[in-house]
Scaffold this motif. Sequence first.
Motif, short mmCIF file in Angstrom:
data_model
loop_
_atom_site.label_atom_id
_atom_site.label_comp_id
_atom_site.label_asym_id
_atom_site.label_seq_id
_atom_site.Cartn_x
_atom_site.Cartn_y
_atom_site.Cartn_z
N GLY A 1 0.82 -1.21 0.00
CA GLY A 1 0.00 0.00 0.00
C GLY A 1 0.84 1.26 0.00
N LEU A 2 2.03 1.18 0.59
CA LEU A 2 2.94 2.33 0.59
C LEU A 2 3.66 2.45 -0.75
CD1 LEU A 2 4.61 1.97 4.13
CD2 LEU A 2 2.63 3.36 3.49
N ARG A 3 4.24 1.35 -1.19
CA ARG A 3 4.96 1.29 -2.46
C ARG A 3 4.63 -0.03 -3.13
NH1 ARG A 3 5.08 5.55 -1.30
NH2 ARG A 3 6.74 7.05 -0.95
N ALA A 4 3.87 0.02 -4.18
CA ALA A 4 3.30 -1.18 -4.80
C ALA A 4 4.33 -2.24 -5.18
CB ALA A 4 2.49 -0.78 -6.05
N MET A 5 5.47 -1.84 -5.67
CA MET A 5 6.43 -2.83 -6.17
C MET A 5 7.49 -3.23 -5.14
SD MET A 5 4.90 -3.32 -8.90
CE MET A 5 5.94 -4.67 -9.35
N THR A 6 7.53 -2.55 -4.01
CA THR A 6 8.52 -2.90 -2.99
C THR A 6 8.20 -4.25 -2.36
OG1 THR A 6 9.04 -0.59 -2.57
CG2 THR A 6 9.57 -2.13 -0.82
N ALA A 7 6.93 -4.52 -2.11
CA ALA A 7 6.54 -5.79 -1.48
C ALA A 7 6.90 -7.00 -2.35
CB ALA A 7 5.06 -5.77 -1.14
N PRO A 8 6.53 -7.03 -3.64
CA PRO A 8 6.93 -8.19 -4.44
C PRO A 8 8.44 -8.27 -4.66
CG PRO A 8 5.66 -6.66 -5.79
CD PRO A 8 5.60 -6.17 -4.38
N ALA A 9 9.11 -7.13 -4.70
CA ALA A 9 10.58 -7.16 -4.83
C ALA A 9 11.20 -7.80 -3.59
CB ALA A 9 11.13 -5.76 -5.05
N ALA A 10 10.69 -7.45 -2.43
CA ALA A 10 11.20 -8.04 -1.18
C ALA A 10 10.91 -9.54 -1.15
CB ALA A 10 10.59 -7.34 0.02
N ALA A 11 9.73 -9.95 -1.58
CA ALA A 11 9.39 -11.37 -1.61
C ALA A 11 10.30 -12.11 -2.59
CB ALA A 11 7.92 -11.56 -1.99
N ALA A 12 10.58 -11.49 -3.73
CA ALA A 12 11.47 -12.12 -4.71
C ALA A 12 12.88 -12.29 -4.14
CB ALA A 12 11.51 -11.28 -6.00
N TRP A 13 13.39 -11.26 -3.49
CA TRP A 13 14.71 -11.37 -2.88
C TRP A 13 14.72 -12.43 -1.77
CZ3 TRP A 13 19.35 -10.32 -4.40
CH2 TRP A 13 19.53 -9.35 -5.40
N ALA A 14 13.65 -12.49 -0.99
CA ALA A 14 13.57 -13.50 0.07
C ALA A 14 13.59 -14.91 -0.53
CB ALA A 14 12.32 -13.29 0.91
N ALA A 15 12.88 -15.09 -1.64
CA ALA A 15 12.88 -16.39 -2.31
C ALA A 15 14.27 -16.69 -2.88
CB ALA A 15 11.83 -16.42 -3.41
N ARG A 16 14.89 -15.69 -3.47
CA ARG A 16 16.23 -15.88 -4.06
C ARG A 16 17.27 -16.25 -3.00
NH1 ARG A 16 18.47 -17.59 -8.48
NH2 ARG A 16 20.67 -17.23 -8.31
N LEU A 17 17.17 -15.61 -1.83
CA LEU A 17 18.15 -15.85 -0.76
C LEU A 17 17.83 -17.10 0.05
CD1 LEU A 17 18.52 -12.15 0.46
CD2 LEU A 17 20.18 -13.49 -0.89
N GLY A 18 16.72 -17.75 -0.27
CA GLY A 18 16.35 -18.96 0.45
C GLY A 18 15.61 -18.71 1.75
N TRP A 19 15.26 -17.47 2.02
CA TRP A 19 14.51 -17.13 3.24
C TRP A 19 13.05 -17.56 3.09
CZ3 TRP A 19 16.08 -11.32 4.15
CH2 TRP A 19 17.45 -11.25 4.37
N LEU A 20 12.59 -17.59 1.86
CA LEU A 20 11.22 -17.96 1.55
C LEU A 20 11.29 -19.21 0.66
CD1 LEU A 20 8.23 -17.18 1.77
CD2 LEU A 20 8.56 -15.66 -0.19
N PRO A 21 11.13 -20.38 1.25
CA PRO A 21 11.32 -21.63 0.50
C PRO A 21 10.15 -21.94 -0.43
CG PRO A 21 10.66 -22.12 2.76
CD PRO A 21 10.79 -20.62 2.65
N LEU A 22 10.29 -21.54 -1.67
CA LEU A 22 9.21 -21.72 -2.64
C LEU A 22 9.47 -22.85 -3.63
CD1 LEU A 22 8.31 -17.99 -3.41
CD2 LEU A 22 7.05 -19.62 -1.97
N ALA A 23 10.59 -23.56 -3.50
CA ALA A 23 10.89 -24.67 -4.41
C ALA A 23 9.76 -25.70 -4.34
CB ALA A 23 12.22 -25.32 -4.04
N GLY A 24 9.28 -26.10 -5.50
CA GLY A 24 8.20 -27.07 -5.57
C GLY A 24 6.81 -26.45 -5.50
#
Length: 154
Positions: free
Chosen positions: A15-38
Motif C-alpha cells: 500500500g505504501l509502495r506497490a512494487m517494494t513488497a513483491p521485490a522483497a518477496a522475490a529477494w527473500a525467495a532468491r536468498l532462500g529465506w522464503l522456501p518456494l521450491a516445488g
Amino acid sequence: MTLYLLALLIGVIAGLRAMTAPAAAAWAARLGWLPLAGFPLAWLGGWIAVGVFSMLAVLELVADQHPKTPSRKVPHQFGTRVLTGAFSGAALMMPSGHWVRGAVIGAVGAVLGTLGGAAFRGRLAAKFGKDAPAAFIEDAIAVGGALLIVALAR
C-alpha cells in the motif's frame, strides 16, 4: 499467527509502495529465506523475477518524487497495490499451504497501507511544508519494513 501478521504487514508495504513488497518477496525467495521450491511461485526466486521486480521498485521510488505522479488512491494505482499486496501475502504464506489466506490478508493490508500511508504522508508533508521529505521518509519505511518483514518470515 505470526505468519498472518507478516502477510498483513507485507500488504501494508504494498500500500505504501506497490512494487517494494513483491521485490522483497522475490529477494527473500532468491536468498532462500522464503522456501518456494516445488510451489507454483518458485519462479519468484529466479534472477529474472528478482531483477524485474527490483527494477520496478526502484523506478517506482523515482516516479513517486515526480509531482505529476497520480495519487495512490486513483483506481488503477489502488488496484495495483491491492494486487501486489495479495501476491506478496500469498508468496509469504505459500510454504505453509495457506496461500489463499495470505492473498486475502495481503490485500487487506494493502488497503490499510494505501489509505493510511496517504494520510500519514499528507500530515507529514504539511508539517514539513513540502512533500519531498515526507516521500523520502515513506520510502525508507517501505523499504526497511519490507526487508524486516521478509527476514522475520524465514
